[in-house]
Each structure stands twice: as structure tokens, then as C-alpha cells.
Scaffold this active site. Structure first.
Site, mmCIF file in Angstrom:
data_model
loop_
_atom_site.group_PDB
_atom_site.id
_atom_site.type_symbol
_atom_site.label_atom_id
_atom_site.label_comp_id
_atom_site.label_asym_id
_atom_site.label_seq_id
_atom_site.Cartn_x
_atom_site.Cartn_y
_atom_site.Cartn_z
ATOM 1 N N ASP A 161 0.773 -1.237 0.000
ATOM 2 C CA ASP A 161 0.000 0.000 0.000
ATOM 3 C C ASP A 161 0.811 1.297 0.000
ATOM 4 O OD1 ASP A 161 -1.622 -2.147 0.489
ATOM 5 O OD2 ASP A 161 -2.626 -1.280 2.212
ATOM 6 N N GLU A 385 1.677 -9.144 11.679
ATOM 7 C CA GLU A 385 1.394 -8.828 10.267
ATOM 8 C C GLU A 385 2.700 -8.601 9.509
ATOM 9 O OE1 GLU A 385 -1.031 -5.336 9.877
ATOM 10 O OE2 GLU A 385 -1.300 -5.577 7.701
HETATM 11 C C1 9WN Z 1 -5.855 -2.581 1.990
HETATM 12 C C2 9WN Z 1 -4.926 -7.575 4.311
HETATM 13 C C3 9WN Z 1 -4.296 -6.478 3.476
HETATM 14 C C4 9WN Z 1 -3.154 -7.009 2.594
HETATM 15 C C5 9WN Z 1 -2.345 -5.873 1.972
HETATM 16 C C6 9WN Z 1 -1.904 -4.936 3.082
HETATM 17 C C7 9WN Z 1 -3.116 -4.396 3.829
HETATM 18 C C8 9WN Z 1 -5.231 -3.129 3.286
HETATM 19 C C9 9WN Z 1 -5.268 -2.036 4.326
HETATM 20 O O1 9WN Z 1 -3.843 -5.474 4.385
HETATM 21 O O2 9WN Z 1 -3.902 -3.610 2.939
HETATM 22 O O3 9WN Z 1 -5.970 -3.585 1.056
HETATM 23 O O4 9WN Z 1 -6.370 -1.599 4.657
HETATM 24 O O5 9WN Z 1 -4.220 -1.619 4.816
HETATM 25 O O6 9WN Z 1 -1.116 -3.910 2.593
HETATM 26 O O7 9WN Z 1 -1.235 -6.399 1.282
HETATM 27 O O8 9WN Z 1 -3.680 -7.818 1.579
HETATM 28 O O9 9WN Z 1 -3.938 -8.261 5.044
#
Ligand code: 9WN
Length: 419
Positions: A161, A385
């Protein structure tokens, strides 16, 4: 040995606890829905102890596929106030409430891997979804491909992100009219570990713009607001298409188009080499500006099946600064931020793809180093995470599904897993 056995139990318990029935949330609270590439890792994790449940995960994900072939990055199976932006903001147009963008298509590869692990169950399962996976691949070529190289239309699409890769393209956006909104992520996790408000304003503005266009690919492509070539997308798609083509040949599907697409994306991969640095990099298509930072995505080249021997010493050098795995940004880069998400921390699932790619290319020692670093990290610091690549401190959400899955599939394997 007992530590490893206990860790296996803990990892299985995390997947069970995050199971919402047919799909698994990445972690309780922070991410209450089904995420695309998270589910692909989770499916492989489940396959270590419950193969039927593994296939459920992939099948539920594929049920969210849109008519155009796109498989959304989030499926909002049930309402939940704990996450923003929810389905009311995204207004996805598919069969299940969803976001309007995709994510790195590791699901293509991992569905094939489930089949190879157990063809007795997997052959019918893969046969049923193979055409859907091939349609998803074709959608990338239609709508996310520039001269063979794959781009993303939102930082969330890349799965990385707030990587430094997107900074220049985001600066080009004036998020006029984005309005007031309440972030939920910073009520679950310390704000120092999350993207900034500058980034979020632009993330939300891009979502509003897509929703206003009813997520119509042609409308959005006619006036692109964000188009950045992305090594993650390029390499995971290339790998996914190779796995689909190989399995398609064995199962008797027509793979002519896929093979042509593979050849195009292989050419595109070389286009991702930053001419100033030589490494695989992101590039803003609007301005031509390169990301300029060495990231963990650069090292997915081997997972994609490329030889890329010149990338080996770069990884070795990076690991001399980071004893807990491949950082999401080179610590020597002025933009490095040890705790902030994709701007420095190490991620177990990225380490796994890098390690497996290295092993497949015959770089066994380096592959083992990456795996041992990740194993040590999880043993000492748990199933976070993501982690500080230098101290190992866990960050973001905890009891995290893909970190648990990565333990079961690869990091916790003393024999190298399935490589
Ligand atoms: C937006 C779920 C997801 C991962 C992504 C990570 C994070 C989301 C957020 O979490 O993104 O998609 O709201 O921060 O960057 O890689 O799939 O774990």
C-alpha cells in the site's frame, strides 16, 4: 523441536480462529473481510492439515469474480463497522459486495499447487475454476498491461500500500472533494505503523473516482489518474500464468492465449529495469518517474521464473543490514521507515516467495538463509502482520493469517518445505 511443534499448533489455531466459514479474515478487528492474496496464502496453509477447507478458501474467492474477469481485492461477505472504506464506499459491481480493484494474483499459482499436492481431490476442483483463473489473467492483459509490463491503478492493488514506489504518482493527485471520513485502521494499530493522511486522502479519492465511473474499465482507462508499473504484479502474474499454462496442458485446456500472454509479460519484465540502477523497479507511466528504491518486490523475479543473476548480490548486500528477512525498502534509502508498513518492515509472505523463487533457480544457500531468517523471526516475535527487519519487533495486526500460513507451508519446515 518442541518449539517447532508448538508453533505449528499455534499457526493452525490462528487459521481456525480467523476462519469465518468458507473464508478467512487476515486478522481479527483490523481486517474483517476476505482479502484476495491473503486467501491464497491461507489456502496453502490450510492444505497442510485440512485440504477440503483449503479449496473452500479459493472457491469462495472465485465466487466474487466480476463479469469482466477481475477478481476483487476485498470481498465484503458481512457488514462490519471496524474497517474503512467498506462496500458502501467501494460500490463494486460484482456478484458479492466488493472493492473495485484486484490484488497480486498468487491465487492462480496456489490453486495449481493445491491440485499438485492432491490430484485425487484437486483435479475436479481445479478443472472447475481453471477457466475463471484464465479469464482473470486475460483481464490483466486487457486492462493492466503497458507494452507487456503490468501496472496498478491504486496502491492497494499492488498489495504494498504505502511503498515508496507510489510516492511520485500520488503527488500528482489533488484529492479535491474527498471530504471528511473516519479512518478505522488507526483505532486498531498505532498510527506510526500505518500510511499517512496524505496517502489516505489519495487512496480514498481514487476509490471515489472509480465508484463514480461504475468501475467501468474503459471509462477509467480513458482518463487514468494513477498508473504505475509494478514488479509485484508483473512477477506474480507471470508466475501465475506459467502455472496455469502448465496445468492447463495437463488437464487438456486450450493454452494458446496464455502462452502468448506469458511471452508478452516476460518481455515486459525487462522493461521494469530502472536504467539508472539496473534493478527491477516501479515506474509512473504518467511522468516516467522511477520509484528508485530497492524493495522486496524487486526480488520476486526468481518466483516469476527469471534467472536474473545480477539481483543475487543485491539481495546478499541487503541482508547484511537486516537479519530478520528481506526489507520492504533498502534501509539505506532516505525514505526507509522501520515500522511503517511497506516502507521498511519485512513481510513473511514476501520472504516466502523470494525464498521459494531462489530455491527453484538453484540458489539453495541463499534460499535457506531467507527461510531461516523468517523462521527465527516468527519463533522470537510471533505471528505479526509484519516486522522490523532489523530488530524483528512485530508490527501491525497480530495473530495474522498469512504469517501463520507461511509458517506451516515454508518457514516452519526444516526440510525446506515443498519449495
Ligand atoms: C488494503 C490484508 C491487506 C493485505 C495488503 C496490506 C493491507 C489493506 C489495508 O492489508 O492492505 O488492502 O487496509 O491496509 O497492505 O497487502 O492484503 O492483510
Amino acid at each position: 523441536m518442541n518449539t517447532l511443534v508448538n508453533k505449528h499448533d499455534d499457526a493452525r489455531a490462528i487459521l481456525r480462529a480467523n476462519d469465518r466459514g468458507g473464508y478467512t479474515v487476515p486478522t481479527h478487528g483490523l481486517y474483517p473481510y476476505q482479502w484476495n492474496w491473503d486467501s491464497a496464502f491461507v489456502a496453502l496453509g490450510f492444505a497442510e492439515f485440512d485440504r477440503a477447507r483449503a479449496w473452500d478458501e479459493i472457491e469462495t474467492l472465485m465466487r466474487g469474480q466480476w463479469d469482466n474477469g477481475m477478481v476483487p481485492h476485498i470481498l465484503f461477505h458481512q457488514p462490519d463497522d471496524g474497517y474503512f472504506p467498506g462496500s458502501d464506499v467501494w460500490q463494486g459491481t460484482g456478484p458479492i459486495p466488493s472493492s473495485g480493484i484486484t490484488q497480486p494474483p498468487v491465487g492462480m499459482s496456489f490453486a495449481v499447487r493445491l491440485w499438485r499436492k492432491d490430484p485425487s481431490v484437486g483435479t475436479d476442483k481445479l478443472r472447475a475454476i481453471w477457466p475463471m483463473l484464465a479469464k482473470w489473467a486475460a483481464w490483466f492483459l486487457d486492462w493492466r498491461c503497458h507494452e507487456g509490463a503490468i501496472f496498478v491503478t491504486h496502491p492497494w492493488e499492488s498489495g504494498r500500500d504505502n511503498a515508496a514506489c507510489w510516492d511520485e504518482a500520488l503527488k500528482q493527485i489533488d484529492p479535491v472533494g474527498v471530504g471528511e471520513y473516519t479512518r478505522r485502521d488507526t483505532s486498531h494499530v498505532d498510527a506510526s505503523m500505518r500510511p499517512t493522511k496524505f496517502d489516505y486522502d489519495r487512496y480514498i479519492w481514487l476509490v471515489q473516482r472509480g465508484a463514480a465511473a461504475n468501475w467501468d474499465d474503459a471509462t477509467l482507462a480513458a482518463e487514468p489518474a494513477f498508473r504505475v508499473l509494478d514488479p509485484t504484479m508483473n512477477f506474480t502474474l507471470l508466475r501465475g500464468m506459467r502455472d496455469l499454462a502448465a496445468s492447463g496442458d495437463e488437464l487438456g485446456f486450450d493454452t494458446t492465449d496464455l502462452k502468448e500472454h506469458i511471452a508478452r509479460v516476460e518481455t515486459g519484465a525487462e522493461r521494469l529495469r530502472n536504467p539508472d540502477t539496473g534493478f527491477f523497479d516501479s515506474q509512473d507511466l504518467a511522468t516516467g518517474t522511477w520509484g528508485g528504491g530497492l524493495t522486496n518486490a524487486s526480488f520476486l523475479c526468481w518466483f516469476a521464473g527469471l534467472a536474473a543473476p545480477d539481483m543475487l548480490p543485491r539481495l546478499q548486500e541487503l541482508l547484511t543490514h537486516c537479519k530478520y528477512g528481506v526489507p520492504s525498502l533498502d534501509p539505506q534509502d532516505p525514505r526507509y521507515d522501520a515500522k511503517r508498513y511497506w516502507r521498511g518492515p519485512t513481510w513473511g509472505m514476501m520472504n516466502m516467495m523470494i525464498g521459494e523463487g531462489l530455491a527453484e533457480q538453484g540458489h539453495t544457500d541463499l534460499a535457506n538463509t531467507v527461510r531461516e531468517m523468517t523462521r527465527d523471526l516468527i519463533i522470537r516475535h510471533g505471528f505479526a502482520e509484519y516486522f522490523d527487519a532489523q530488530t524483528g519487533a512485530g508490527a501491525g495486526g497480530d495473530a495474522f493469517s498469512w504469517t501463520a500460513a507461511v509458517w506451516l507451508i515454508w518457514a516452519g519446515q526444516t526440510n525446506g518445505g515443498e519449495g
